[in-house]
Design a protein around this motif. Structure first.
Motif, mmCIF file in Angstrom:
data_model
loop_
_atom_site.group_PDB
_atom_site.id
_atom_site.type_symbol
_atom_site.label_atom_id
_atom_site.label_comp_id
_atom_site.label_asym_id
_atom_site.label_seq_id
_atom_site.Cartn_x
_atom_site.Cartn_y
_atom_site.Cartn_z
ATOM 1 N N PRO A 1 13.091 29.748 60.148
ATOM 2 C CA PRO A 1 14.219 30.680 60.137
ATOM 3 C C PRO A 1 15.061 30.602 61.430
ATOM 4 O O PRO A 1 14.546 30.207 62.474
ATOM 5 N N ILE A 2 16.315 30.991 61.303
ATOM 6 C CA ILE A 2 17.218 30.958 62.450
ATOM 7 C C ILE A 2 16.655 31.846 63.571
ATOM 8 O O ILE A 2 16.111 32.920 63.303
ATOM 9 N N SER A 3 16.729 31.380 64.815
ATOM 10 C CA SER A 3 16.157 32.145 65.933
ATOM 11 C C SER A 3 17.185 33.125 66.507
ATOM 12 O O SER A 3 18.389 32.998 66.259
ATOM 13 N N LYS A 4 16.673 34.087 67.291
ATOM 14 C CA LYS A 4 17.563 35.046 67.959
ATOM 15 C C LYS A 4 18.508 34.323 68.916
ATOM 16 O O LYS A 4 19.671 34.707 69.062
ATOM 17 N N ILE A 5 18.021 33.271 69.556
ATOM 18 C CA ILE A 5 18.860 32.493 70.478
ATOM 19 C C ILE A 5 19.995 31.822 69.701
ATOM 20 O O ILE A 5 21.155 31.849 70.135
ATOM 21 N N ASP A 6 19.675 31.240 68.536
ATOM 22 C CA ASP A 6 20.702 30.623 67.685
ATOM 23 C C ASP A 6 21.784 31.648 67.323
ATOM 24 O O ASP A 6 22.988 31.363 67.407
ATOM 25 N N ILE A 7 21.331 32.836 66.915
ATOM 26 C CA ILE A 7 22.283 33.887 66.488
ATOM 27 C C ILE A 7 23.131 34.339 67.676
ATOM 28 O O ILE A 7 24.362 34.491 67.547
ATOM 29 N N ASN A 8 22.513 34.529 68.825
ATOM 30 C CA ASN A 8 23.271 34.943 70.020
ATOM 31 C C ASN A 8 24.292 33.891 70.430
ATOM 32 O O ASN A 8 25.423 34.221 70.818
ATOM 33 N N ASN A 9 23.900 32.613 70.348
ATOM 34 C CA ASN A 9 24.841 31.532 70.656
ATOM 35 C C ASN A 9 26.009 31.520 69.669
ATOM 36 O O ASN A 9 27.168 31.323 70.056
ATOM 37 N N LEU A 10 25.680 31.744 68.406
ATOM 38 C CA LEU A 10 26.722 31.801 67.366
ATOM 39 C C LEU A 10 27.673 32.963 67.620
ATOM 40 O O LEU A 10 28.904 32.803 67.585
ATOM 41 N N TYR A 11 27.127 34.144 67.927
ATOM 42 C CA TYR A 11 27.974 35.318 68.175
ATOM 43 C C TYR A 11 28.862 35.124 69.415
ATOM 44 O O TYR A 11 30.021 35.543 69.419
ATOM 45 N N GLY A 12 28.313 34.480 70.449
ATOM 46 C CA GLY A 12 29.112 34.202 71.643
ATOM 47 C C GLY A 12 30.291 33.296 71.329
ATOM 48 O O GLY A 12 31.412 33.500 71.824
ATOM 49 N N TYR A 13 30.044 32.313 70.478
ATOM 50 C CA TYR A 13 31.090 31.379 70.042
ATOM 51 C C TYR A 13 32.165 32.110 69.235
ATOM 52 O O TYR A 13 33.367 31.931 69.459
ATOM 53 N N LEU A 14 31.726 32.971 68.296
ATOM 54 C CA LEU A 14 32.674 33.728 67.461
ATOM 55 C C LEU A 14 33.508 34.687 68.302
ATOM 56 O O LEU A 14 34.693 34.908 68.021
ATOM 57 N N GLU A 15 32.880 35.253 69.323
ATOM 58 C CA GLU A 15 33.582 36.175 70.240
ATOM 59 C C GLU A 15 34.829 35.502 70.820
ATOM 60 O O GLU A 15 35.897 36.116 70.920
ATOM 61 N N GLU A 16 34.694 34.234 71.167
ATOM 62 C CA GLU A 16 35.823 33.467 71.721
ATOM 63 C C GLU A 16 36.796 33.038 70.634
ATOM 64 O O GLU A 16 38.010 33.234 70.748
ATOM 65 N N GLU A 17 36.251 32.428 69.584
ATOM 66 C CA GLU A 17 37.094 31.829 68.542
ATOM 67 C C GLU A 17 37.905 32.866 67.763
ATOM 68 O O GLU A 17 39.017 32.578 67.323
ATOM 69 N N LEU A 18 37.343 34.056 67.585
ATOM 70 C CA LEU A 18 37.984 35.050 66.714
ATOM 71 C C LEU A 18 38.745 36.137 67.481
ATOM 72 O O LEU A 18 39.059 37.192 66.920
ATOM 73 N N LYS A 19 39.060 35.865 68.742
ATOM 74 C CA LYS A 19 39.835 36.846 69.525
ATOM 75 C C LYS A 19 41.136 37.268 68.815
ATOM 76 O O LYS A 19 41.451 38.470 68.774
ATOM 77 N N PRO A 20 41.917 36.322 68.275
ATOM 78 C CA PRO A 20 43.160 36.736 67.584
ATOM 79 C C PRO A 20 42.890 37.688 66.419
ATOM 80 O O PRO A 20 43.625 38.648 66.210
ATOM 81 N N LEU A 21 41.807 37.429 65.666
ATOM 82 C CA LEU A 21 41.456 38.310 64.549
ATOM 83 C C LEU A 21 41.073 39.695 65.047
ATOM 84 O O LEU A 21 41.538 40.711 64.512
ATOM 85 N N LEU A 22 40.227 39.756 66.071
ATOM 86 C CA LEU A 22 39.760 41.053 66.580
ATOM 87 C C LEU A 22 40.936 41.897 67.081
ATOM 88 O O LEU A 22 40.953 43.118 66.901
ATOM 89 N N ASN A 23 41.940 41.249 67.673
ATOM 90 C CA ASN A 23 43.155 41.967 68.099
ATOM 91 C C ASN A 23 43.910 42.537 66.908
ATOM 92 O O ASN A 23 44.392 43.673 66.947
ATOM 93 N N GLU A 24 44.013 41.733 65.831
ATOM 94 C CA GLU A 24 44.735 42.203 64.632
ATOM 95 C C GLU A 24 43.990 43.344 63.947
ATOM 96 O O GLU A 24 44.613 44.238 63.374
ATOM 97 N N LEU A 25 42.669 43.323 64.001
ATOM 98 C CA LEU A 25 41.894 44.419 63.410
ATOM 99 C C LEU A 25 42.173 45.729 64.136
ATOM 100 O O LEU A 25 42.266 46.792 63.516
#
Length: 310
Positions: free
Chosen positions: A173-197
């Motif tokens: 199963p996916i590890s907590k480290i994998d999920i944290n790395n994924l969330y950190g990446y999304l935090e950067e990539e989805l900045k324009p979306l988070l602003n629009e929300l």
């Protein structure tokens, strides 16, 4: 009376939709999807591998046979993220034309989002308040902030499930480290979306087909209820959380055993639900609605409305 075929050449899945149109009446003659995995093994290097090309050609030749069998007069094939970003994409488009006589239209991310919006509108009423449509593909993810009449903002991000799987799903199963790395990446990539929300404050998340369809299937299976033949469904936030907690703690074999799970979704669903969970953690949604219609239904609507010439 027109017969129209729409082919959606996705990064994971190829869809064929054949309909007969008589005035306002639309009759579905044939509808199927095949897991082709066009992006497998090459999407992170921006190319379509030889093996993926073979799978794609075999599927498109089969689709061509169906189109001839039903004597379809109008055919529109669209290709999305894997094809538009591949360095050998144009070359493969030419190969497909030569071998199958199918002309592939490689559409932009924004065009993809517009077609998805059209498809969702055919499946359900969006309402007067801003809502967020989300479509998780293998190569890209489209977000549309809209209401029934208007699109306020839309964007396509090249963060689809095959890309996220390659980058972050290192353990099963996916590890907590994998999920944290994924969330950190999304935090950067989805900045324009988070602003629009923050700007539009939508409280309804509308998931378009794909992963969301499978989550609905699993939710009905969990309740031992037969799923009705509707174009739209509601998925409670609590239902989603139960499914999320179950999926991320299981390996592939265990996920495959979950009632409602399908083979073509079992690998990518982990990163896909993490993407949904990321959104739910960053913005307060009251409900998840699911549209069974997506890109291909939007393309069909554009053909019928003569916005696309075929």
């Amino acid at each position: 009376m027109d017969k129209i075929a729409v082919i959606d050449i996705g990064t994971n899945t190829f869809h064929l939709l054949v309909v007969e149109v008589a005035g306002e009446d639309i009759q579905v003659i044939h509808k199927e999807k095949i897991s082709v995995m066009l992006g497998k093994g090459g999407i992170s290097e921006a190319r379509i591998t030889d093996a993926a090309q073979s799978r794609a050609l075999e599927t498109l030749k089969y689709f061509k046979g169906k189109i001839e069998e039903y004597q379809v007069g109008k055919v529109f094939a669209s290709a999305t993220s894997a094809m538009r970003n591949a360095i050998n994409g144009k070359e493969f488009v030419q190969k497909v034309l030569k071998e199958t006589d199918i002309k592939i239209n490689v559409i932009s991310g924004k065009e993809e989002a517009q077609f998805i919006h059209k498809g969702v509108k055919k499946a359900m009423r969006i309402g007067q308040k801003p809502a967020l449509i989300m479509d998780i593909g293998g190569g890209s993810v489209e977000f549309i902030v809209c209401d029934e009449q208007n699109i306020f903002w839309l964007e396509s991000f090249e963060i689809g499930a095959q890309r996220l799987l390659d980058k972050f799903h290192k353990h099963d199963p996916i590890s907590k480290i994998d999920i944290n790395n994924l969330y950190g990446y999304l935090e950067e990539e989805l900045k324009p979306l988070l602003n629009e929300l923050k700007n539009w404050n939508p409280h309804e998340l509308i998931g378009s087909s794909g992963t969301f369809d499978t989550l609905v299937d699993m939710a009905y299976a969990r309740k031992n209820k037969a799923k009705p033949n509707n174009n739209s469904f509601s998925l409670g936030l609590d239902e989603f959380q139960l499914l999320f907690d179950e999926i991320i703690h299981k390996n592939r074999e265990e996920r495959m055993a979950i009632p409602g799970m399908i083979e073509m979704r079992v690998d990518m669903i982990v990163v896909a639900i993490c993407l949904i969970q990321f959104l739910l953690q960053h913005h307060e949604f009251n409900v998840i609605q699911v549209s069974t219609y997506a890109l291909k239904e939007g393309v069909l609507e554009a053909i019928i409305q003569k916005e696309i010439t075929v």
